[in-house]
Design an enzyme around this catalytic site. Structure first.
Site, short mmCIF file in Angstrom:
data_model
loop_
_atom_site.label_atom_id
_atom_site.label_comp_id
_atom_site.label_asym_id
_atom_site.label_seq_id
_atom_site.Cartn_x
_atom_site.Cartn_y
_atom_site.Cartn_z
CE1 TYR A 29 6.86 -1.97 1.38
CE2 TYR A 29 6.49 0.06 2.47
CZ TYR A 29 6.14 -1.47 2.27
OH TYR A 29 5.20 -1.89 3.09
CB SER A 111 0.11 -2.31 8.71
OG SER A 111 0.51 -3.45 8.16
CD GLN A 132 -3.34 -5.67 7.35
OE1 GLN A 132 -2.22 -5.14 8.05
NE2 GLN A 132 -3.18 -6.66 6.46
CE1 TYR A 134 -1.29 -7.84 4.14
CE2 TYR A 134 0.05 -6.98 5.71
CZ TYR A 134 -0.53 -6.94 4.61
OH TYR A 134 -0.31 -5.68 3.87
CB THR A 160 -5.39 -7.58 3.76
OG1 THR A 160 -5.26 -6.27 4.64
CG2 THR A 160 -4.63 -7.60 2.44
NE ARG A 169 4.11 -5.42 -3.49
CZ ARG A 169 3.64 -5.62 -2.27
NH1 ARG A 169 4.54 -5.22 -1.18
NH2 ARG A 169 2.54 -6.17 -2.03
CE LYS A 258 -6.99 -1.90 2.06
NZ LYS A 258 -5.82 -2.48 1.19
CG HIS A 282 -2.35 -4.95 -1.79
ND1 HIS A 282 -2.92 -5.91 -0.68
CD2 HIS A 282 -1.17 -4.56 -1.18
CE1 HIS A 282 -2.16 -5.90 0.24
NE2 HIS A 282 -1.10 -4.90 0.15
NE ARG A 285 2.34 -1.88 -1.87
CZ ARG A 285 3.68 -1.21 -1.74
NH1 ARG A 285 3.88 -0.15 -2.33
NH2 ARG A 285 4.53 -1.86 -1.03
#
Length: 395
Positions: A29, A111, A132, A134, A160, A169, A258, A282, A285
């Site tokens: 990960y 995060s 950060q 989302y 972000t 992924r 970002k 990112h 990713r």
């Protein structure tokens, strides 16, 4: 702080330590990228292919790596980037990371999907962490998150913008992190049992392992599989530039965007009043096949570097890479995998040592290119013809 160097010392050293200590699904990960990982690899080679211009017989007795990033004084132009699940890389990982960052004198970014809640992180910090965000479909929850971060003392928000949907992924599917069923459960059990030290130190002594900032989102916040399913469904592909106005209404502090990788998007970020941007894919990713941060940075700096602060991330693996980024016009860099590898491989002390070694590498690069201040680093320190694309921001 006087550095004491010894093995492990480099990012690659700590990467191998992390591989030996983490369950396979957690290491992959952290280590992996999207699809065939072409962009992941390009991020690193993008910096390696930039040559520095060595100069000699210059008075470099007093080299100073300090700088200011978004109004904050830093010992060097490096910020610990936000990293989901960081608290699973070591016991209460985000707490250890903020202490290491504070000890060295650089910012730490928490995060949204970190393990430790913002209150826990700030209680351990001597310098307020950055937060950060989302953008989730549940806007009231986002507003509550911003209020929570502000109340805890955060004053810099990193929004972000390149995750409307999670990337493909493949390592996560192979290891069972992004899939369910009997095979997945068996894989995880096998990987966990192969790392008894991690189980005891992180999962048992470091519990509870839940997403601290969103612990009220599900009744069973410790069920990481269920939580991951919930958060994946919460990523919002309808978000546009118009939503920045909504964020500004709910956030009084500094705002960085970002995930900017295009000149037109960078210009739009300036138009909407962002205090800075992070040139980023990112960490390779999200969309495999896009350009590296090093490849896009010069054009973006040329377009907006005199109007706002430009940071960059992706593939930065040493203090010399930090120097390369500054020579291409960045004000600073964000790092993700390196600090997580060091934390997983050596804990808080390991991360502190890695950061100090980067500062020494940066100092050495400055010394041998003939500059003594961060603001002096620019295109003249690159071993290539000077062109407008590589002008320093603000020239």
């Amino acid at each position: 702080m006087k550095p004491k160097f010894g093995y492990p010392v480099t990012t690659d050293d700590y990467r191998e330590k992390a591989r030996a200590r983490l369950p396979g699904f957690l290491f992959d990960y952290l280590d992996g990228g999207a699809a065939d990982e072409q962009t992941l690899r390009a991020n690193e080679t993008g910096w390696v292919n930039i040559n520095l211009r060595q100069r000699v017989l210059v008075n470099v007795e007093n080299v100073d790596t300090t700088t200011t990033l978004v109004g904050q004084t830093c010992s060097m132009p490096v910020v610990l980037a936000p990293l989901g699940l960081a608290g699973m890389m070591a016991r209460r990982g985000e707490v250890q990371a903020v202490r290491a960052a504070n000890a060295v004198g650089i910012p730490f970014t928490l995060s949204t999907v970190g393990i430790c809640a913002v209150e826990e992180v700030q209680a351990a910090a001597t310098e307020a962490a950055w937060f950060q965000l989302y953008m989730l479909r549940d806007r009231p929850r986002v507003a509550a998150l911003l209020d929570k971060a502000w109340a805890a003392g955060c004053r810099t928000l990193v929004f972000t913008v390149d995750l409307p949907l999670p990337g493909m992924r493949h390592r996560d599917f192979r290891n069972g992190l992004s899939s369910k069923g009997p095979r997945t459960r068996l894989l995880k059990i096998q990987q966990l049992l192969s790392r008894p030290g991690w189980l005891w130190n992180v999962a048992v002594r470091g519990g509870p392992l839940s997403f601290g900032n969103l612990s009220d989102a599900l009744p069973d916040a410790g069920n990481l599989d269920a939580f991951k399913e919930w958060i994946d469904a919460q990523f919002d592909p309808t978000v546009t530039w118009a939503d920045l106005e909504w964020i500004r209404k709910h956030w009084q502090g500094r705002l960085l965007l970002k995930g900017i990788l295009d000149v037109e998007d960078a210009r739009q970020a300036v138009r909407v009043g962002a205090d800075g941007i992070v040139v980023s894919n990112h960490g390779g990713r999200q969309l495999d096949g896009v350009a590296s941060g090093a490849g896009k940075l010069p054009d973006i700096v040329a377009a907006i570097g005199s109007q706002t602060e430009v940071l960059v991330d992706g593939g930065v693996r040493s203090g010399t890479d930090v120097f390369r980024a500054l020579a291409l016009g960045a004000r600073g860099v964000m790092i993700g995998r390196p600090w997580a590898f060091a934390l997983a491989g050596g804990g808080e002390a390991g991360l502190t040592r890695l950061l100090l070694s980067w500062q020494q590498e940066l100092r050495l690069a400055m010394t041998l290119t003939g500059v003594t201040r961060i603001t002096d680093i620019g295109a003249d320190q690159l071993d290539r013809p000077r062109t407008t694309e590589f002008r320093k921001a603000g020239e």
